[in-house]
Design a protein around this motif. Structure first.
Motif, PDB file in Angstrom:
ATOM      1  N   ARG A 107      22.836  39.007 -90.525  1.00 17.60           N
ATOM      2  CA  ARG A 107      21.958  40.156 -90.288  1.00 17.60           C
ATOM      3  C   ARG A 107      21.812  40.409 -88.791  1.00 17.60           C
ATOM      4  O   ARG A 107      21.815  41.555 -88.333  1.00 17.60           O
ATOM      5  CB  ARG A 107      20.591  39.901 -90.922  1.00 17.60           C
ATOM      6  CG  ARG A 107      19.629  41.078 -90.746  1.00 17.60           C
ATOM      7  CD  ARG A 107      18.234  40.745 -91.262  1.00 17.60           C
ATOM      8  NE  ARG A 107      18.202  40.745 -92.721  1.00 17.60           N
ATOM      9  CZ  ARG A 107      17.742  39.754 -93.457  1.00 17.60           C
ATOM     10  NH1 ARG A 107      17.326  38.625 -92.868  1.00 17.60           N
ATOM     11  NH2 ARG A 107      17.710  39.840 -94.778  1.00 17.60           N
ATOM     12  N   ILE A 164      21.200  43.780 -93.553  1.00 23.78           N
ATOM     13  CA  ILE A 164      21.146  43.203 -94.902  1.00 23.78           C
ATOM     14  C   ILE A 164      19.713  43.349 -95.403  1.00 23.78           C
ATOM     15  O   ILE A 164      18.769  42.865 -94.765  1.00 23.78           O
ATOM     16  CB  ILE A 164      21.566  41.727 -94.905  1.00 23.78           C
ATOM     17  CG1 ILE A 164      23.017  41.590 -94.445  1.00 23.78           C
ATOM     18  CG2 ILE A 164      21.403  41.111 -96.301  1.00 23.78           C
ATOM     19  CD1 ILE A 164      23.487  40.164 -94.284  1.00 23.78           C
ATOM     20  N   LEU A 181      23.940  44.889 -98.819  1.00 24.08           N
ATOM     21  CA  LEU A 181      24.433  45.395 -97.544  1.00 24.08           C
ATOM     22  C   LEU A 181      24.047  46.868 -97.411  1.00 24.08           C
ATOM     23  O   LEU A 181      24.304  47.667 -98.321  1.00 24.08           O
ATOM     24  CB  LEU A 181      25.961  45.240 -97.457  1.00 24.08           C
ATOM     25  CG  LEU A 181      26.635  45.834 -96.209  1.00 24.08           C
ATOM     26  CD1 LEU A 181      26.192  45.097 -94.950  1.00 24.08           C
ATOM     27  CD2 LEU A 181      28.167  45.771 -96.347  1.00 24.08           C
TER      28      LEU A 181
END
Length: 636
Positions: free
Chosen positions: A43, A53, A63
């Protein structure tokens, strides 16, 4: 910046549905905890490149691409970079495969690795043998499972030791563009130093750095889900009684407060404790008496070493308290290292071997007894530390300073003679038993039978056997160090009773170690009435326990047991240099020392060690091949 694990995780994520950490863990063949750690890292990468994320309780992760073009461009760049970083040499592929196998217990198919590394499976299969060989040194094995692939099997602690020796920099540092490794090791070092100072634990610089690297590897392995969760109950019970276990608990707590991820598992703390115990420098305040089992082991090992050294070398250190304490303290940490297989690097090993060849030879022989006790090989690095203690022991065997009877010969008047005598007593009184003064005219009738040295301010023409040295009228600053050296060293005439011309062989034709030893044993038997075959066999048996070549083209072979009732040294110069055990050798000094404790024998050791560690003098000996030249260089 992505690595292969983050790439795999990114490929597993979906933009259309949420996936739980368990499902992602199954797809990536890892643990839920590891997935959560990697999600956090991924992330962080994505959020600066047009994506993120999204997490949703009880649903999982998804995602989310916010800037498609930016995200696509970044992903293409990362994929290109990773393609360029594909290992393309045997060494790089070796470390790459080692890292892959150690990262997790999942199976790796050769076909997949072959495609990843862009080499044939045949090539990879051949190179895999080196990986397997290295793993074997750490009690790790490669398990081959049909249809599944290859994986490493063994204890997590052994895997960490392998990582430290082979992979710390390339494994955890190759993609470390932001300097994470440097920052993390610096932080760990600060915490460790603070704990050391507060609990009065001492390490050498090398040991301190080594523990920092162990804690660093432990942190990185923990992040990947590789945690030590189990220890044998007897091990844990034994280590929990050690003071280092309490220190390890405090250390882990402080590291976790600084966000260094090491699990507070008892087994994790156990191995940190034994790492500290195996590397620390023990002081007088350290008490082993609280653990009678360890105390019994240390006493047994100490007796084992002392008895071996006395039997083989006729050296008795049992009554030397300083040597016993030094040996005891070293064995206390050595025993822990051997019990848990903790390596101990020795940055000065080559210097020890070159400067203390006799002490190293003694230590090498003594290690055979310890290898039988532990059932495993003892490294040269460890042997070197014992050699330092034994060198100290050899030094301690010197007698008190041998006082000399000195005659001063002066041409000047009585006042000047008295002043010179006063200067002598003032500068060298500790070396002087009797100091006489005479004129050069009185010297001709002087009885020198009880005189050890003559120091004269005038040239003397005499055939007297007593050593005579010229000095200035007032013992100036240039004379003082030269006179002190002579008095400290004493007479070196005794060396000719060790090094005899009939045992100096200028041309030895043997082309192997065994041939050279047999040839020298045969030549020795022609001079001395010795059992040639038995003597030769004893020397060869000693060589099998560990080579006696210590660099600088020199080998110092010797028998396992004493064969003479006097000290014997045999010198052989090979016609051509040969490979001895691990070094090229052309000068061989075969020794059999009967009286090891006398001051003369210690002086023999010192002067011989100095000669054989001097590269220039060794080359000159080999070049001239003359006995008198050898003796001259020995006394330089």
């Amino acid at each position: 910046m992505l690595d292969s694990k983050l790439v795999d995780l990114l490929a597993s994520l979906s933009e259309t549905e949420y996936l739980t950490s368990k499902r992602l863990a199954d797809q990536n063949e890892t643990s839920d905890r590891t997935v959560q750690t990697r999600i956090r890292d991924l992330r962080k990468e994505l959020e600066s490149h047009g994506a993120t994320i999204e997490s949703r309780p009880r649903h999982g992760y998804r995602l989310v691409v916010q800037d498609r073009e930016r995200y696509k461009a970044w992903l293409q760049t990362e994929q290109a970079r990773m393609r360029q970083s594909i290992p393309n040499s045997v060494e790089e592929r070796f470390r790459y495969m080692l890292a892959r196998f150690l990262q997790s217990e999942e199976c790796w198919k050769l076909e997949d690795l072959s495609e990843e590394l862009c080499v044939s499976t045949k090539t990879l299969s051949t190179e895999l043998k080196q990986v397997e060989f290295v793993l074997g040194h750490y009690d790790l094995v490669l398990q081959r499972k049909p249809h599944y692939g290859v994986r490493v099997h063994g204890h997590e602690f052994d895997k960490r030791k392998c990582c430290m020796d082979y992979l710390v920099q390339p494994y955890y540092g190759a993609l470390d563009q932001e300097g994470t490794q440097a920052k993390l090791t610096a932080l760990i070092g600060e915490v460790l130093l603070d704990v050391m100072l507060r609990h009065r634990v001492k390490f050498s610089e090398a040991a301190f750095q080594n523990i920092v690297f162990y804690l660093y590897v432990a942190c990185m392995r923990t992040r990947e889900g590789n945690i030590i969760r189990e220890a044998r109950p007897d091990q844990l019970a034994r280590v929990e009684k050690m003071p280092e276990y309490a220190i390890a608990r405090i250390l882990v707590q402080q590291l976790r407060e600084m966000e260094v991820e090491i699990e507070p598992e008892p087994a994790e703390q156990l191995y940190i404790a034994v790492y500290i115990a195996g590397r620390r420098i023990l002081g007088d305040e350290y008490k082993l008496q609280s653990n009678p089992v360890v105390l019994q082991d240390i006493n047994s090992l100490s007796s084992l070493l002392m008895n071996c050294i006395q039997k083989v070398y006729n050296l008795n250190f049992k009554d030397n308290l300083n040597v016993r304490v030094a040996l005891y303290n070293h064995l206390a940490t050595f025993h822990i290292r051997m019990t848990y297989g903790i390596p101990m690097p020795n940055p000065i090993l080559e210097e020890i071997k070159q400067n203390y060849p006799f002490a190293f030879a003694i230590a090498q022989r003594a290690m055979v007894e310890l290898e039988r006790f532990y059932g495993r090989k003892i490294s040269e690095a460890e042997t070197g530390y014992f050699a330092i203690i034994l060198e100290m022991a050899l030094e301690s065997l010197k007698d008190d300073i041998e006082k000399k009877n000195i005659l001063l010969v002066c041409m000047t008047g009585k006042a000047s003679s008295r002043f010179l005598a006063f200067r002598f007593r003032n500068e060298f009184g500790v070396y002087i038993n009797r100091l006489d003064v005479c004129s050069m005219y009185e010297f001709e009738q002087y009885d020198l039978s009880g005189i050890d040295y003559v120091f004269t301010t005038v040239p003397l023409h005499t055939t007297a056997g007593t050593p005579i040295y010229e000095i200035g009228n007032f013992l100036d600053s240039d004379d003082i160090p030269q006179v002190r050296k002579k008095l400290e060293q004493g007479s070196t005439d005794f060396l000719r009773t060790y090094y005899r011309p009939e045992l100096f062989f200028a041309h030895v034709t043997g082309t192997t170690r065994a041939e050279v030893i047999r040839e020298l044993s045969h030549r020795l038997a022609q001079v001395y009435p010795i059992p040639e075959e038995t003597f030769c066999a004893s020397v060869l048996a000693r060589e099998e326990l560990g080579g006696t070549d210590f660099g600088n083209q020199v080998a110092i072979p010797h028998p396992e047991d004493c064969f003479f009732h006097e000290n014997m040294v045999c010198v052989g110069i090979l016609d051509k240099p040969i490979l001895w055990s691990s070094n090229t050798v052309q000068l061989v000094v075969m020794v059999s020392i009967y009286e090891s404790t006398s001051a003369q024998t210690q002086k023999f050791y010192q002067l011989t060690s100095s000669l054989l560690s001097d590269q220039l003098r060794v080359k000159r000996i080999i070049s001239r091949r003359e006995y008198e030249h050898f003796m001259k260089l020995l006394l330089e």
